[in-house]
Design a protein around this motif. Structure first.
Motif, PDB file in Angstrom:
ATOM      1  N   ASP A   1      -1.867  14.321  -3.251  1.00 54.03           N
ATOM      2  CA  ASP A   1      -1.945  15.521  -4.404  1.00 54.03           C
ATOM      3  C   ASP A   1      -1.763  14.685  -5.663  1.00 54.03           C
ATOM      4  N   GLY A   2      -1.794  13.396  -5.736  1.00 50.39           N
ATOM      5  CA  GLY A   2      -1.599  12.934  -7.069  1.00 50.39           C
ATOM      6  C   GLY A   2      -0.262  12.295  -7.123  1.00 50.39           C
ATOM      7  N   HIS A   3       0.621  12.181  -6.174  1.00 48.82           N
ATOM      8  CA  HIS A   3       1.879  11.794  -6.290  1.00 48.82           C
ATOM      9  C   HIS A   3       2.016  10.729  -5.246  1.00 48.82           C
ATOM     10  N   PHE A   4       2.753   9.459  -5.596  1.00 53.89           N
ATOM     11  CA  PHE A   4       3.007   8.612  -4.722  1.00 53.89           C
ATOM     12  C   PHE A   4       4.121   8.809  -3.815  1.00 53.89           C
ATOM     13  N   LYS A   5       3.751   8.555  -2.592  1.00 52.09           N
ATOM     14  CA  LYS A   5       4.829   8.814  -1.503  1.00 52.09           C
ATOM     15  C   LYS A   5       5.236   7.563  -0.880  1.00 52.09           C
ATOM     16  N   THR A   6       5.037   7.549   0.425  1.00 49.14           N
ATOM     17  CA  THR A   6       5.433   6.368   1.436  1.00 49.14           C
ATOM     18  C   THR A   6       4.842   5.104   0.905  1.00 49.14           C
ATOM     19  N   HIS A   7       5.518   4.044   0.826  1.00 47.63           N
ATOM     20  CA  HIS A   7       5.097   2.710   0.921  1.00 47.63           C
ATOM     21  C   HIS A   7       4.814   1.832   2.192  1.00 47.63           C
ATOM     22  N   TYR A   8       4.041   1.142   2.217  1.00 42.87           N
ATOM     23  CA  TYR A   8       3.496   0.365   3.453  1.00 42.87           C
ATOM     24  C   TYR A   8       3.298  -1.181   3.138  1.00 42.87           C
ATOM     25  N   ASP A   9       3.549  -1.879   4.235  1.00 45.51           N
ATOM     26  CA  ASP A   9       3.148  -3.325   3.884  1.00 45.51           C
ATOM     27  C   ASP A   9       1.795  -3.736   4.151  1.00 45.51           C
ATOM     28  N   ASP A  10       1.231  -2.865   5.098  1.00 45.90           N
ATOM     29  CA  ASP A  10      -0.441  -3.105   5.411  1.00 45.90           C
ATOM     30  C   ASP A  10      -1.142  -2.009   5.399  1.00 45.90           C
ATOM     31  N   ALA A  11      -2.497  -2.278   5.092  1.00 44.74           N
ATOM     32  CA  ALA A  11      -3.334  -1.291   5.009  1.00 44.74           C
ATOM     33  C   ALA A  11      -3.664  -0.289   6.188  1.00 44.74           C
ATOM     34  N   ASP A  12      -3.448  -0.726   7.488  1.00 49.32           N
ATOM     35  CA  ASP A  12      -3.641  -0.047   8.537  1.00 49.32           C
ATOM     36  C   ASP A  12      -2.426   0.886   8.974  1.00 49.32           C
ATOM     37  N   ALA A  13      -1.409   0.692   8.671  1.00 49.84           N
ATOM     38  CA  ALA A  13      -0.134   1.368   8.902  1.00 49.84           C
ATOM     39  C   ALA A  13      -0.397   2.641   7.778  1.00 49.84           C
TER      40      ALA A  13
ATOM     41  N   PHE B   1       0.853  -1.324  -0.233  1.00 57.91           N
ATOM     42  CA  PHE B   1       0.089  -0.009  -0.057  1.00 57.91           C
ATOM     43  C   PHE B   1       0.940   1.373   0.102  1.00 57.91           C
ATOM     44  N   SER B   2       0.264   2.414  -0.444  1.00 58.47           N
ATOM     45  CA  SER B   2       1.286   3.618  -0.662  1.00 58.47           C
ATOM     46  C   SER B   2       0.230   4.675  -0.444  1.00 58.47           C
ATOM     47  N   LEU B   3       0.728   5.882  -0.023  1.00 53.15           N
ATOM     48  CA  LEU B   3       0.041   6.961   0.255  1.00 53.15           C
ATOM     49  C   LEU B   3       0.275   7.657  -1.055  1.00 53.15           C
ATOM     50  N   VAL B   4      -0.834   8.270  -1.563  1.00 52.68           N
ATOM     51  CA  VAL B   4      -1.096   9.065  -2.756  1.00 52.68           C
ATOM     52  C   VAL B   4      -1.446  10.411  -2.232  1.00 52.68           C
TER      53      VAL B   4
ATOM     54  N   TYR C   1      -3.407   3.948  -1.810  1.00 55.95           N
ATOM     55  CA  TYR C   1      -3.391   3.076  -3.205  1.00 55.95           C
ATOM     56  C   TYR C   1      -3.090   1.459  -2.849  1.00 55.95           C
ATOM     57  N   ASP C   2      -4.009   0.624  -3.263  1.00 53.08           N
ATOM     58  CA  ASP C   2      -3.778  -0.697  -3.172  1.00 53.08           C
ATOM     59  C   ASP C   2      -3.190  -1.556  -4.287  1.00 53.08           C
ATOM     60  N   ALA C   3      -1.886  -1.879  -4.172  1.00 49.15           N
ATOM     61  CA  ALA C   3      -1.346  -2.271  -5.385  1.00 49.15           C
ATOM     62  C   ALA C   3      -1.970  -3.641  -5.892  1.00 49.15           C
ATOM     63  N   ALA C   4      -2.532  -4.405  -4.932  1.00 50.28           N
ATOM     64  CA  ALA C   4      -3.284  -5.837  -5.315  1.00 50.28           C
ATOM     65  C   ALA C   4      -4.280  -5.595  -6.374  1.00 50.28           C
ATOM     66  N   THR C   5      -5.174  -4.566  -6.044  1.00 49.10           N
ATOM     67  CA  THR C   5      -6.258  -4.273  -6.574  1.00 49.10           C
ATOM     68  C   THR C   5      -6.106  -3.106  -7.671  1.00 49.10           C
ATOM     69  N   ARG C   6      -5.031  -2.395  -7.483  1.00 51.23           N
ATOM     70  CA  ARG C   6      -4.700  -1.225  -8.308  1.00 51.23           C
ATOM     71  C   ARG C   6      -6.000  -0.112  -8.294  1.00 51.23           C
ATOM     72  N   THR C   7      -6.252   0.113  -6.983  1.00 49.32           N
ATOM     73  CA  THR C   7      -7.372   1.010  -6.766  1.00 49.32           C
ATOM     74  C   THR C   7      -6.810   2.202  -5.744  1.00 49.32           C
TER      75      THR C   7
END
Length: 75
Positions: free
Chosen positions: A32-44, A27-30, A64-70
């Motif tokens: 203002d439209g830019h990918f930022k920090t990456h996390y292993d789980d949704a809660d974090a 999972f990643s934080l988006v 952003y959920d990379a598994a479902t691309r949403t």
């Protein structure tokens, strides 16, 4: 004073994450439209996003959920 020499074995490779390429896992934080920090789980990712949104309420923060691309907004 001389600095100690660092050998090539001691240097850890940097993990470079490009903001214009979507991550393939986790999972990643988006922000203002830019990918930022990456996390292993949704809660974090939600916790970090809520903290960021609390400090800067004018930002648009999505998860952003990379598994479902949403992308989903914080709730």
């Amino acid at each position: 004073m001389k600095k100690p020499l660092i050998t090539a074995d001691e240097i850890e490779p940097r993990i470079i994450q490009r903001a214009d390429i979507a991550p393939t896992s986790g999972f990643s934080l988006v922000v203002d439209g830019h990918f930022k920090t990456h996390y292993d789980d949704a809660d974090a990712a939600r916790k970090a996003g809520a903290e960021l949104l609390g400090r800067f309420p004018m930002l648009q923060v999505l998860i952003y959920d990379a598994a479902t691309r949403t992308r989903s907004p914080l709730q």
